[in-house]
Design a protein around this motif. Structure first.
Motif, PDB file in Angstrom:
ATOM      1  N   MET A  84       0.821  -1.207   0.000  1.00 23.37           N
ATOM      2  CA  MET A  84       0.000   0.000   0.000  1.00 23.37           C
ATOM      3  C   MET A  84       0.854   1.255   0.000  1.00 23.37           C
ATOM      4  O   MET A  84       0.549   2.225   0.691  1.00 23.37           O
ATOM      5  N   ASP A 122       1.983   4.652  -0.968  1.00 22.89           N
ATOM      6  CA  ASP A 122       1.260   5.765  -1.610  1.00 22.89           C
ATOM      7  C   ASP A 122       2.251   6.895  -1.849  1.00 22.89           C
ATOM      8  O   ASP A 122       2.596   7.631  -0.925  1.00 22.89           O
ATOM      9  N   ARG A 170       2.119   9.661  -2.881  1.00 24.01           N
ATOM     10  CA  ARG A 170       1.715  11.048  -2.630  1.00 24.01           C
ATOM     11  C   ARG A 170       1.982  11.454  -1.189  1.00 24.01           C
ATOM     12  O   ARG A 170       1.937  12.642  -0.867  1.00 24.01           O
ATOM     13  N   THR A 171       2.194  10.485  -0.278  1.00 25.38           N
ATOM     14  CA  THR A 171       2.306  10.901   1.125  1.00 25.38           C
ATOM     15  C   THR A 171       3.746  10.787   1.616  1.00 25.38           C
ATOM     16  O   THR A 171       4.468   9.840   1.304  1.00 25.38           O
ATOM     17  N   VAL A 182      -0.247   1.449  -3.792  1.00 26.82           N
ATOM     18  CA  VAL A 182      -1.688   1.563  -3.589  1.00 26.82           C
ATOM     19  C   VAL A 182      -2.347   1.449  -4.963  1.00 26.82           C
ATOM     20  O   VAL A 182      -1.879   2.047  -5.926  1.00 26.82           O
TER      21      VAL A 182
END
Ligand SMILES: Nc1ncnc2c1ncn2[C@@H]1O[C@H](COP(=O)(O)OP(=O)(O)OP(=O)(O)O)[C@@H](O)[C@H]1O
Ligand SMILES: Nc1ncnc2c1ncn2[C@@H]1O[C@H](COP(=O)(O)OP(=O)(O)OP(=O)(O)O)[C@@H](O)[C@H]1O
Ligand SMILES: [Mg+2]
Ligand SMILES: [Mg+2]
Lengths: 259, 259
Positions: free
Chosen positions: A188, A190, A192-193, A218
């Motif tokens: 998972m 991600d 973007r984070t 993700v």
């Protein structure tokens, strides 16, 4: 026969998703594959359209037979899935009482190990999906596996529990003199984070020798695939999630050749 | 004293996140709040910077005291968090052996209930985070709660287990003659995926009378907040996740006024 367990005491990290995705890819490559569901909640069993509440024959049948010292032909508890080359040994919710019933009784750690012995020429691969808890079911999975895959979400809380999981594996490995190797799979991810990037950096700095070099990103297609009851690599082969699990499988098969 | 349990046998659906978010909001409103961690994996305990492996006093101490029939002042196992008005009764990993040790012994279902009786004037709210499994810990949580919040991910696999969770609650409610009410909280709703919309529609058609009218959306800020060891509503009050939990809390407090 290669036996891989997918385990992590933290819930919701992608254990079932990892087991289903790898098994789908193996069956597609023509490897005879067996999935085993050791989770009393039965996510894997539900994924393939069966109901862990009402199922008659399951993994629980094998434990009952072991306690009553009767021989159950393991083939009688096996189910076909709609994917050719992929079979399933389902879970039943009755498994939830195993620890209470048999936890302190000796010899319950090898029920799955003994059942699998009968099949060593029938299957090329066995993948075992574990429940999010330490108990007799997890011990059974570790006691018969060559390799343990540990999905870890790339976020802070999931990292906190990782040290404990490694301790647990070490204790079980020691107690039962088991040779299994671990591989941590970042899931998972991600991009973007910041939390995902920071946790991946932490994993690479502290667990380098048992960490897979890539990540499972993700991908919202996993939810669509579970609705269709198909592993994502068979549902949407070009999706990001599928390509990542394909890379993981290629790496695992290569590592197995070497060892 | 309002006692809410957050429970679901499926892993990774947002139980700990729900408990932390609601407790943070209650403390911010000036309600004296106690969080209880009944998960042997100790996510809630780790969230606030404590180590469930090494912690000396914990919920486990209360169970040991109950078995040995000694009185432990419950205040001696309580921790302060850095948030004023918010206390924590931590978990220890030793909890994992409770079912094996005490599962079949009578009277172990009311340990938490009896411990809380001493505090009815000290706290306005108690929120109990449950493990992803059915056992003596979950029974303890249900046995002392006025309301059970059931986070359910808006995806197919998570819905499959919902029927079973409701059966479990029914059985425990019946066996212990408990009055608790359930509320299903749709979590991790991702408006970009068809699977989220379809599962929400399914929930609204089949569980209307115990379903919350809104949803908790997917919000990447939850991971950032857990890294900072703060509930999201205190970390980023205007984020989508915070606003959704704020709406949930307002609804819950209103429902409690009415009943
Ligand atoms: N890489 C991913 N990207 C997006 N969603 C994912 C990914 N992997 C898994 N999921 C979703 O996350 C949820 C949890 O995954 P899964 O059920 O596989 O976890 P688990 O570890 O098996 O949970 P449990 O502890 O309950 O057994 C599922 O809804 C699944 O579809
Ligand atoms: N609404 C949300 N949007 C995005 N991420 C979320 C949301 N709610 C929770 N999460 C993340 O999902 C993960 C699982 O959440 P959490 O640990 O609260 O689930 P749980 O049900 O308590 O798991 P367990 O079964 O292990 O106790 C965490 O990384 C958390 O930050
Ligand atoms: Mg699972
Ligand atoms: Mg939790």
């Amino acid at each position: 026969m290669r036996i891989w367990a997918v385990a992590n005491q933290k819930g919701g990290v992608g254990k079932t998703t990892t087991a289903v995705s790898l098994a789908g890819l193996l069956a597609e490559k023509g490897h005879e594959t067996l999935l085993i569901d050791l989770d009393p909640h039965g996510s894997l069993t539900s994924y393939f359209g069966h109901d862990p509440d009402t199922i008659e024959k399951s993994v629980y049948t094998l434990f009952q037979a072991a306690v009553n010292q009767i021989k159950v032909p393991t083939a009688s508890v096996m189910l076909q899935t709609r994917i050719s080359g992929l079979s399933l040994l389902p879970a039943s919710t009755a498994l939830v009482s195993l620890d209470r019933q048999f936890g302190s009784r000796g010899g319950m750690g090898l029920v799955i190990h003994n059942a699998l012995r009968q099949w060593s020429d029938r299957f090329d691969n066995v993948i075992i999906d574990c429940p999010p808890m330490l108990g007799v079911l997890l011990v059974n999975a570790l006691a018969c596996s060559d390799r343990v895959l540990v999905p870890v979400q790339t976020e802070f809380l999931a990292l906190k529990g990782l040290e404990r999981i490694k301790h647990t594996f070490e204790r079980v490995r020691h107690a039962h003199k088991l040779p299994f190797e671990e591989l941590i799979i970042p899931t998972m991810f991600d991009r973007r984070t910041r939390a995902s990037h920071d946790s991946l950096k932490f994993l690479r700095e502290n667990y380098a020798e048992t960490l897979w070099e890539m990540v499972i990103p993700v991908d919202t297609n996993f939810r669509e695939a579970s609705k269709a009851g198909l592993p994502l690599p068979l549902f949407k082969p070009q999706s990001r999630g599928s390509l990542a699990y394909k890379a993981l499988l290629d790496d695992l098969l290569e590592r197995d050749m070497v060892t």
